[in-house]
Design an enzyme around this catalytic site. Sequence first.
Site, mmCIF file in Angstrom:
data_model
loop_
_atom_site.group_PDB
_atom_site.id
_atom_site.type_symbol
_atom_site.label_atom_id
_atom_site.label_comp_id
_atom_site.label_asym_id
_atom_site.label_seq_id
_atom_site.Cartn_x
_atom_site.Cartn_y
_atom_site.Cartn_z
ATOM 1 N N CYS A 89 0.819 -1.790 0.055
ATOM 2 C CA CYS A 89 0.364 0.203 -0.045
ATOM 3 C C CYS A 89 0.953 1.461 0.204
ATOM 4 O O CYS A 89 0.657 2.170 -1.104
ATOM 5 C CB CYS A 89 -1.170 0.424 1.231
ATOM 6 S SG CYS A 89 -1.736 -1.736 1.248
HETATM 7 C C1 UGA Z 1 -1.168 0.285 5.328
HETATM 8 C C2 UGA Z 1 -2.109 1.151 6.264
HETATM 9 O O1 UGA Z 1 -0.923 0.983 8.144
HETATM 10 C C3 UGA Z 1 -3.116 0.842 6.758
HETATM 11 O O2 UGA Z 1 -4.399 2.083 7.323
HETATM 12 C C4 UGA Z 1 -3.775 0.437 5.188
HETATM 13 O O3 UGA Z 1 -5.255 0.745 5.172
HETATM 14 C C5 UGA Z 1 -3.343 -0.105 4.930
HETATM 15 O O4 UGA Z 1 -1.871 0.359 4.323
HETATM 16 C C6 UGA Z 1 -3.990 0.139 3.027
HETATM 17 O O5 UGA Z 1 -3.740 1.020 2.318
HETATM 18 O O6 UGA Z 1 -3.998 -0.677 2.365
HETATM 19 P P1 UGA Z 1 0.010 -2.502 6.204
HETATM 20 O O7 UGA Z 1 0.369 -1.999 4.339
HETATM 21 O O8 UGA Z 1 -0.725 -3.650 6.105
HETATM 22 O O9 UGA Z 1 -1.014 -1.332 5.907
HETATM 23 O O10 UGA Z 1 0.875 -2.199 6.816
HETATM 24 P P2 UGA Z 1 1.494 -1.347 8.042
HETATM 25 O O11 UGA Z 1 1.083 -1.939 9.479
HETATM 26 O O12 UGA Z 1 1.526 -0.593 7.426
HETATM 27 O O13 UGA Z 1 3.200 -1.260 7.817
HETATM 28 C C7 UGA Z 1 3.954 -1.211 6.251
HETATM 29 C C8 UGA Z 1 5.067 -0.767 6.488
HETATM 30 O O14 UGA Z 1 5.691 0.086 7.269
HETATM 31 C C9 UGA Z 1 5.765 -2.212 7.363
HETATM 32 O O15 UGA Z 1 6.890 -2.582 6.614
HETATM 33 C C10 UGA Z 1 6.135 -1.925 8.649
HETATM 34 O O16 UGA Z 1 7.278 -2.732 8.738
HETATM 35 C C11 UGA Z 1 6.676 -0.258 8.002
HETATM 36 N N1 UGA Z 1 7.250 0.742 9.589
HETATM 37 C C12 UGA Z 1 5.375 0.645 10.385
HETATM 38 C C13 UGA Z 1 7.518 0.702 9.819
HETATM 39 O O17 UGA Z 1 8.504 0.844 9.354
HETATM 40 N N2 UGA Z 1 8.161 1.216 10.721
HETATM 41 C C14 UGA Z 1 6.876 1.833 11.897
HETATM 42 O O18 UGA Z 1 7.238 2.408 12.431
HETATM 43 C C15 UGA Z 1 5.583 1.681 11.406
#
Ligand code: UGA
Length: 452
Positions: free
Chosen positions: A278
């Site tokens: 996403c």
């Molecule tokens: C993300 C959003 O969090 C959702 O709200 C949204 O609905 C979704 O995209 C979408 O558009 O469908 P997602 O991609 O499943 O969800 O995963 P996240 O938990 O947001 O993590 C995304 C990435 O960010 C991961 O690689 C994670 O490791 C990274 N991340 C997250 C960091 O590097 N640091 C952080 O503090 C948090």
Amino acid sequence: MYKYSVSILGTGFIGLCSAACFAQKEIKVIASTHDEKKAKLINDGIAPFFEANLQEILDEIKAKNQGMLQCLTGSIDAIAATDISMITQGTPMRADKSIDLSFIETTAKEIGMALKNKDKYHLVVVRSTVVPGTSRNLVGRLITEISGKIPGKDFGLCMQPEFLAEGRSIEDTFNPDRIIIGEFDEKSGSMLQEFYEYFYGEHLKNCPIMRMNLESAELVKYGNNSLLSTKISYANEFANFAELVPNVDIVQVMKGVGLDYRINSRFLGAGVGFGGSCFHKDVNAIKAWAKTKGYTSRLLEAVLGINDDQAIHVVDIAEELAGTLAGKRISLLGLAFKPGTDDMREAASIRVVDELLKRGIKDIVGYDPKANETAEREMGKKIEYATSIEAALKDSECAFLITEWDEFKSLSPDDFKKHMKTPNLIDGRRIYDYDTFHAALPFRAIGRTDLK
Ligand code: UGA
């Protein structure tokens, strides 16, 4: 309160998780997919992909509410037999990084064909992430042209952005913090609000429903994912600042910043950068969309650039620690884009591997508790795949922690010393206690350097 029936057009994470949650609350759901195998699995009550708690809900539906969820291989009958149709198709990134709306277009045409022969008012809800203007100018227009029906009179149109995170889709569906309804007209928005009032009941006391026009709702979703990505790149920028000053720790710095109630500490985790289907897709899509309107986004360009550079940066700090890595065996712990999934889309591990290969480092082995298979599909023979932590560390001279799975969190410095040829460790997600690991073995972590 009238209980509307729903057709869910698209059975990916959003579609199937919503379908299951609705059916569990005794709302009649007809899902549709063009994939026969997938439809059969759903009809047999088997989740076609892994998502926490999804199988349990499907089991419950099978036991208690059979008939509430069925899946067809065509959408026309599903649309005809229900009151509301939700479009939950994917909107992937094209080679030029703009949005690919072809699945949305096909589905809108199918809705048009179905509505041609339907006399009853029908509500169409776009829940896929789409650039502003898509719901009205593509979906609404195609339905009108093909069905000959009039929007606002014969059918309603809403855009409801989705905020589910993978691994939390079920939990997020049952407990949203807000519901955004973009509406073509008041009647459309009121019908969707009524549907959610039935589905959520008491939960709405703590969950505002906010209504706006279609384009604003479309932009809310991009605003959300862009800000979350920006927070991560901001934390990574500050991690790079922190590394310029010995003994400054990014984890403490971001905790301090996040305690400000206006900011909060979520998504301030510095590391090897964000991945997933996403953030890249959506940040690129809205940036490309703005460009078509003559606006260049400097902020989002920087967010993506900083994220890409993190993969180069971890390899830089590894070579500072362990010397030139070419000719040495390298281990990657974790390959999936985040823990709890086997999803490899845009995973940081792919960028790190590409950077290693660029520097002539070819002896790479990776291990992931869930994603080895998907990683192999994605990266093929670029790396070897180990089936355990021990096997991944054997003979290795530098290990990179890439995905923060629980089984990696419990490793001690001795585990690395015992299994590796030369124990050099890079903590790309800040899961290890810095002082303990730094005292015990050659160790570097994102966002901290040491005088010693
Ligand atoms: C993300 C959003 O969090 C959702 O709200 C949204 O609905 C979704 O995209 C979408 O558009 O469908 P997602 O991609 O499943 O969800 O995963 P996240 O938990 O947001 O993590 C995304 C990435 O960010 C991961 O690689 C994670 O490791 C990274 N991340 C997250 C960091 O590097 N640091 C952080 O503090 C948090």
